[in-house]
Design a protein around this motif. Structure first.
Motif, PDB file in Angstrom:
ATOM      1  N   THR A 443       0.823  -1.214   0.000  1.00 38.36           N
ATOM      2  CA  THR A 443       0.000   0.000   0.000  1.00 38.36           C
ATOM      3  C   THR A 443       0.857   1.265   0.000  1.00 38.36           C
ATOM      4  OG1 THR A 443      -0.146  -0.160   2.407  1.00 38.36           O
ATOM      5  CG2 THR A 443      -1.936  -1.118   1.132  1.00 38.36           C
ATOM      6  N   VAL A 444       1.974   1.241   0.709  1.00 37.30           N
ATOM      7  CA  VAL A 444       2.846   2.413   0.741  1.00 37.30           C
ATOM      8  C   VAL A 444       3.396   2.715  -0.644  1.00 37.30           C
ATOM      9  CG1 VAL A 444       5.018   3.319   1.655  1.00 37.30           C
ATOM     10  CG2 VAL A 444       3.457   2.084   3.159  1.00 37.30           C
ATOM     11  N   LYS A 445       3.806   1.695  -1.367  1.00 36.29           N
ATOM     12  CA  LYS A 445       4.367   1.912  -2.696  1.00 36.29           C
ATOM     13  C   LYS A 445       3.297   2.328  -3.702  1.00 36.29           C
ATOM     14  CE  LYS A 445       8.552   1.447  -1.661  1.00 36.29           C
ATOM     15  NZ  LYS A 445       9.388   2.665  -1.643  1.00 36.29           N
ATOM     16  N   ILE A 446       2.064   1.911  -3.493  1.00 37.52           N
ATOM     17  CA  ILE A 446       0.980   2.398  -4.355  1.00 37.52           C
ATOM     18  C   ILE A 446       0.851   3.915  -4.203  1.00 37.52           C
ATOM     19  CG2 ILE A 446      -1.520   2.374  -4.702  1.00 37.52           C
ATOM     20  CD1 ILE A 446      -1.510  -0.560  -3.977  1.00 37.52           C
ATOM     21  N   VAL A 447       0.895   4.390  -2.960  1.00 41.43           N
ATOM     22  CA  VAL A 447       0.822   5.831  -2.714  1.00 41.43           C
ATOM     23  C   VAL A 447       2.025   6.537  -3.330  1.00 41.43           C
ATOM     24  CG1 VAL A 447       0.797   7.603  -0.923  1.00 41.43           C
ATOM     25  CG2 VAL A 447      -0.542   5.523  -0.630  1.00 41.43           C
ATOM     26  N   ASN A 448       3.211   5.970  -3.146  1.00 39.55           N
ATOM     27  CA  ASN A 448       4.415   6.598  -3.681  1.00 39.55           C
ATOM     28  C   ASN A 448       4.369   6.716  -5.205  1.00 39.55           C
ATOM     29  OD1 ASN A 448       5.447   6.841  -1.135  1.00 39.55           O
ATOM     30  ND2 ASN A 448       6.815   5.094  -1.275  1.00 39.55           N
ATOM     31  N   GLN A 449       3.914   5.666  -5.853  1.00 37.10           N
ATOM     32  CA  GLN A 449       3.910   5.670  -7.312  1.00 37.10           C
ATOM     33  C   GLN A 449       2.866   6.600  -7.897  1.00 37.10           C
ATOM     34  OE1 GLN A 449       6.967   3.852  -6.893  1.00 37.10           O
ATOM     35  NE2 GLN A 449       6.407   3.798  -9.044  1.00 37.10           N
ATOM     36  N   LEU A 450       1.850   6.932  -7.134  1.00 39.29           N
ATOM     37  CA  LEU A 450       0.775   7.791  -7.651  1.00 39.29           C
ATOM     38  C   LEU A 450       0.814   9.179  -7.040  1.00 39.29           C
ATOM     39  CD1 LEU A 450      -2.246   5.309  -7.762  1.00 39.29           C
ATOM     40  CD2 LEU A 450      -0.690   5.965  -9.589  1.00 39.29           C
ATOM     41  N   THR A 451       1.911   9.546  -6.404  1.00 42.75           N
ATOM     42  CA  THR A 451       2.038  10.867  -5.805  1.00 42.75           C
ATOM     43  C   THR A 451       2.642  11.832  -6.820  1.00 42.75           C
ATOM     44  OG1 THR A 451       2.344   9.932  -3.601  1.00 42.75           O
ATOM     45  CG2 THR A 451       3.052  12.207  -3.938  1.00 42.75           C
ATOM     46  N   GLY A 452       2.025  12.985  -6.971  1.00 45.05           N
ATOM     47  CA  GLY A 452       2.543  13.987  -7.897  1.00 45.05           C
ATOM     48  C   GLY A 452       1.707  14.072  -9.162  1.00 45.05           C
ATOM     49  N   ASP A 453       2.095  14.974 -10.035  1.00 47.06           N
ATOM     50  CA  ASP A 453       1.405  15.194 -11.313  1.00 47.06           C
ATOM     51  C   ASP A 453       2.006  14.244 -12.346  1.00 47.06           C
ATOM     52  OD1 ASP A 453      -0.124  16.122 -13.327  1.00 47.06           O
ATOM     53  OD2 ASP A 453       0.886  18.051 -13.540  1.00 47.06           O
ATOM     54  N   GLU A 455       1.529  11.128 -15.562  1.00 44.14           N
ATOM     55  CA  GLU A 455       0.727  10.587 -16.649  1.00 44.14           C
ATOM     56  C   GLU A 455       0.765   9.067 -16.572  1.00 44.14           C
ATOM     57  OE1 GLU A 455       2.017  12.020 -20.385  1.00 44.14           O
ATOM     58  OE2 GLU A 455       1.681  14.130 -19.906  1.00 44.14           O
ATOM     59  N   PHE A 456      -0.368   8.455 -16.841  1.00 43.43           N
ATOM     60  CA  PHE A 456      -0.472   7.006 -16.748  1.00 43.43           C
ATOM     61  C   PHE A 456      -0.047   6.366 -18.070  1.00 43.43           C
ATOM     62  CE2 PHE A 456      -3.573   8.639 -13.657  1.00 43.43           C
ATOM     63  CZ  PHE A 456      -3.065   8.041 -12.525  1.00 43.43           C
ATOM     64  N   THR A 457       1.184   6.633 -18.424  1.00 46.30           N
ATOM     65  CA  THR A 457       1.720   6.077 -19.666  1.00 46.30           C
ATOM     66  C   THR A 457       3.014   5.312 -19.444  1.00 46.30           C
ATOM     67  OG1 THR A 457       2.860   8.173 -20.102  1.00 46.30           O
ATOM     68  CG2 THR A 457       0.673   7.887 -21.076  1.00 46.30           C
ATOM     69  N   SER A 458       3.618   5.425 -18.285  1.00 43.52           N
ATOM     70  CA  SER A 458       4.893   4.759 -18.015  1.00 43.52           C
ATOM     71  C   SER A 458       4.689   3.645 -17.011  1.00 43.52           C
ATOM     72  CB  SER A 458       5.918   5.765 -17.473  1.00 43.52           C
ATOM     73  OG  SER A 458       5.511   6.236 -16.205  1.00 43.52           O
ATOM     74  N   PRO A 459       5.551   2.633 -17.023  1.00 48.64           N
ATOM     75  CA  PRO A 459       5.419   1.537 -16.048  1.00 48.64           C
ATOM     76  C   PRO A 459       5.607   2.001 -14.620  1.00 48.64           C
ATOM     77  CG  PRO A 459       7.478   1.354 -17.277  1.00 48.64           C
ATOM     78  CD  PRO A 459       6.674   2.407 -17.958  1.00 48.64           C
ATOM     79  N   GLN A 460       6.302   3.125 -14.424  1.00 50.96           N
ATOM     80  CA  GLN A 460       6.520   3.626 -13.075  1.00 50.96           C
ATOM     81  C   GLN A 460       5.215   4.046 -12.393  1.00 50.96           C
ATOM     82  OE1 GLN A 460       8.459   4.398 -15.650  1.00 50.96           O
ATOM     83  NE2 GLN A 460      10.376   3.445 -14.994  1.00 50.96           N
ATOM     84  N   THR A 461       4.234   4.452 -13.158  1.00 51.96           N
ATOM     85  CA  THR A 461       2.936   4.799 -12.593  1.00 51.96           C
ATOM     86  C   THR A 461       1.929   3.660 -12.738  1.00 51.96           C
ATOM     87  OG1 THR A 461       2.411   5.878 -14.698  1.00 51.96           O
ATOM     88  CG2 THR A 461       3.191   7.270 -12.913  1.00 51.96           C
ATOM     89  N   LEU A 462       1.978   2.952 -13.851  1.00 49.11           N
ATOM     90  CA  LEU A 462       1.041   1.852 -14.073  1.00 49.11           C
ATOM     91  C   LEU A 462       1.273   0.692 -13.116  1.00 49.11           C
ATOM     92  CD1 LEU A 462       0.958   1.748 -17.986  1.00 49.11           C
ATOM     93  CD2 LEU A 462      -0.807   2.625 -16.453  1.00 49.11           C
ATOM     94  N   VAL A 463       2.483   0.585 -12.540  1.00 48.95           N
ATOM     95  CA  VAL A 463       2.751  -0.508 -11.611  1.00 48.95           C
ATOM     96  C   VAL A 463       1.862  -0.399 -10.376  1.00 48.95           C
ATOM     97  CG1 VAL A 463       4.579   0.717 -10.364  1.00 48.95           C
ATOM     98  CG2 VAL A 463       4.611  -1.774 -10.458  1.00 48.95           C
ATOM     99  N   ALA A 464       1.389   0.805 -10.049  1.00 47.89           N
ATOM    100  CA  ALA A 464       0.506   0.963  -8.892  1.00 47.89           C
ATOM    101  C   ALA A 464      -0.771   0.146  -9.067  1.00 47.89           C
ATOM    102  CB  ALA A 464       0.174   2.433  -8.682  1.00 47.89           C
ATOM    103  N   PHE A 465      -1.264   0.041 -10.305  1.00 51.46           N
ATOM    104  CA  PHE A 465      -2.484  -0.726 -10.544  1.00 51.46           C
ATOM    105  C   PHE A 465      -2.205  -2.224 -10.456  1.00 51.46           C
ATOM    106  CE2 PHE A 465      -3.024   3.360 -12.615  1.00 51.46           C
ATOM    107  CZ  PHE A 465      -4.267   3.741 -12.151  1.00 51.46           C
TER     108      PHE A 465
END
Length: 494
Positions: A443-453, A455-465
């Motif tokens: 859960t902590v890493k989900i928050v970290n990966q989705l913090t900030g402005d 775009e949901f186009t890179s694996p760094q943000t999509l990994v949260a899902f």
């Protein structure tokens, strides 16, 4: 006309319909209520329902469909060079047009003429009205904003007319349908049954929507990163890429996060289960009615404390206390007063989380133990068993399936905790067995990966899902297994 005023008008028509329907039913009965199929209130409720229900349906459909139609119409008027730009750029342009349209509603006629004459003037005038723009608007934006306001006004006028017309037509038709043998009660109960079914379906539909949204984005992630690297990787190092980049730089190993989640949850259950279970046994079997009436609410107050408060408690009290105690113990044994327990550690997070979970264990277990039939207690005591022997050999075995189910549900609550772990266990993603060192959770890493402005186009943000759907499956399995245990081993007493 605003939505709130429309709803108020519809409610007034519905109340008037209820009164008129009840009056008509009484008038048709001629003082003999036995001549009516249903009570007069059902006839009034029938008129009220069909006065309000069609109007509310029209309102909901229009609220959903109108913005879609207006947005597509405005976008269709964009110049060809704007239509050729990426969808994200078009969305930004449309948002800017919406801001300009909101500002236009605040302008006088002279100010509107000045705005259309010069784009720079438009930016200055709108900023003075509290609508700042990031850049000078293009001429097509000004025209599109004007078109947006015009279509929005027309849509609001048509909506008001349709809603009031629907309410009045429904009221008249339902009023004319009233007759002595009209089955008003059946119609009203049918509508209420449909409403109950719809309400009970909201949770199911919400769950389906959550799963579908996570699966869609998680599928995009697994198209960039192989699933076996995610589920069996031992290193978590996402290394955020530049904005708009799609390369899968970094390592996305789930195992360190999963290990931290299970480890901290295990420590929390070690704290919560004994304390909560013993508290439930005391309150259900030993405590007097006065003590129970005071102790049980006080214990359940813990469940109402926000988890961020527990996090603060762990950060400024429990963590430093364990760190200082470890330094003192180390000094007494070795003479070296260095601490071996970190302020942020698995032990700190697990201990505080266990305190948070105590009311869940105690309340659920107390209800389950209390539900054991009194005859079993009396029979055991009548055969000469002591109270403690009755609890160990009769009550707990009878309540065990329910207690196990309650503990599994509590474990799923522990797995999903975030704020306590952020403040008490740190964000270090690593695999180790020392409970005195920091670890982190999914859960902590989900928050970290989705913090900030982002775009949901890179694996760094999509990994949260991907992390979210994994956590969802784990908690779902725990809840299903808990229900299975309860149903399989539930005792049936007569």
């Amino acid at each position: 006309m605003s939505i709130s005023i429309l709803l108020l008008i519809v409610a007034v028509i519905g109340v008037a319909g209820y009164l008129a329907g009840s009056w008509r039913a009484n008038a048709l009965a001629g003082g003999k209520s036995s001549s009516l199929h249903s009570r007069p209130g059902y006839y009034g409720a029938f008129v009220a329902i069909w006065s309000m229900l069609p109007a509310v349906i029209v309102l909901l459909v229009w609220i959903i469909a109108s913005p879609i139609y207006i947005g597509s119409t405005v976008r269709a008027g964009f110049p060809d060079e704007v239509k050729a730009e990426p969808q994200a750029t078009q969305n930004l342009n449309y948002n800017m047009i919406g801001a300009i349209a909101r500002g236009f509603r605040l302008l006088s006629v002279e100010e509107r003429q000045a705005v259309f004459a010069d784009a720079a003037t438009a930016r200055t005038v709108l900023a003075g009205k509290g609508v700042p723009l990031a850049a000078d608007p293009a001429p097509y934006m000004l025209k599109s904003a004007d078109d947006l306001n015009r279509m929005t006004t027309t849509s609001s006028t048509i909506l008001s007319a349709l809603v009031m017309l629907s309410a009045l037509v429904g009221a008249v038709l339902s009023y004319r349908a009233i007759a002595p043998r009209f089955r008003a009660r059946n119609r009203v109960e049918g509508v209420m049954l449909a409403a109950l079914i719809g309400a009970s379906s909201i949770a199911i539909l919400t769950t389906i929507g959550i799963v579908a949204s996570m699966l869609t984005e998680a599928t995009h992630f697994f198209n960039m990163v192989p699933a076996w690297e995610f589920f069996f990787g031992t290193v978590w190092d996402p290394r955020f890429a530049a904005a708009g980049a799609t390369a899968s730089s970094g390592q996305f190993g789930l195992l360190p996060l999963l290990a931290g989640t299970l480890y901290i949850g295990f420590v929390a259950m070690l704290v919560a289960v004994p304390v909560g279970l013993f508290a439930a046994i005391y309150m259900s079997e030993y405590a007097s009615r006065t003590v129970r009436s005071v102790a049980k609410p006080l214990l359940e107050v813990l469940a109402g404390i926000p988890t961020i408060v527990y996090g603060f408690f762990a950060l400024i009290t429990v963590g430093p206390f364990l760190r200082d105690i470890s330094a003192q113990l180390n000094g007494l044994v070795t003479g070296n007063y260095s601490n071996f327990i970190q302020a942020q550690s698995v032990l700190t997070a697990g201990f505080v989380m266990g305190i948070m979970l105590i009311p869940y264990v105690s309340s659920l277990s107390d209800d389950i133990i209390t539900a054991v039939p009194r005859a079993l207690r009396d029979g055991s005591l009548g055969l000469g068993a002591t109270r403690s022997e009755t609890i160990k050999r009769v009550i707990l075995p009878a309540a065990l399936p329910g207690i196990v189910g309650a503990l599994l549900m509590t474990a799923s609550r522990a797995i999903g905790e975030t704020m306590i772990v952020v403040l008490a266990a740190g964000v270090a993603a690593r695999m180790q067995l020392n409970p005195f060192e920091p670890m982190t959770t999914v859960t902590v890493k989900i928050v970290n990966q989705l913090t900030g402005d982002l775009e949901f186009t890179s694996p760094q943000t999509l990994v949260a899902f991907a992390l979210g759907i994994t956590l969802f499956v784990i908690t779902l399995c725990l809840n299903i297994y808990a229900l299975y245990i309860v149903r399989k081993y539930r005792e049936q007493y007569e």
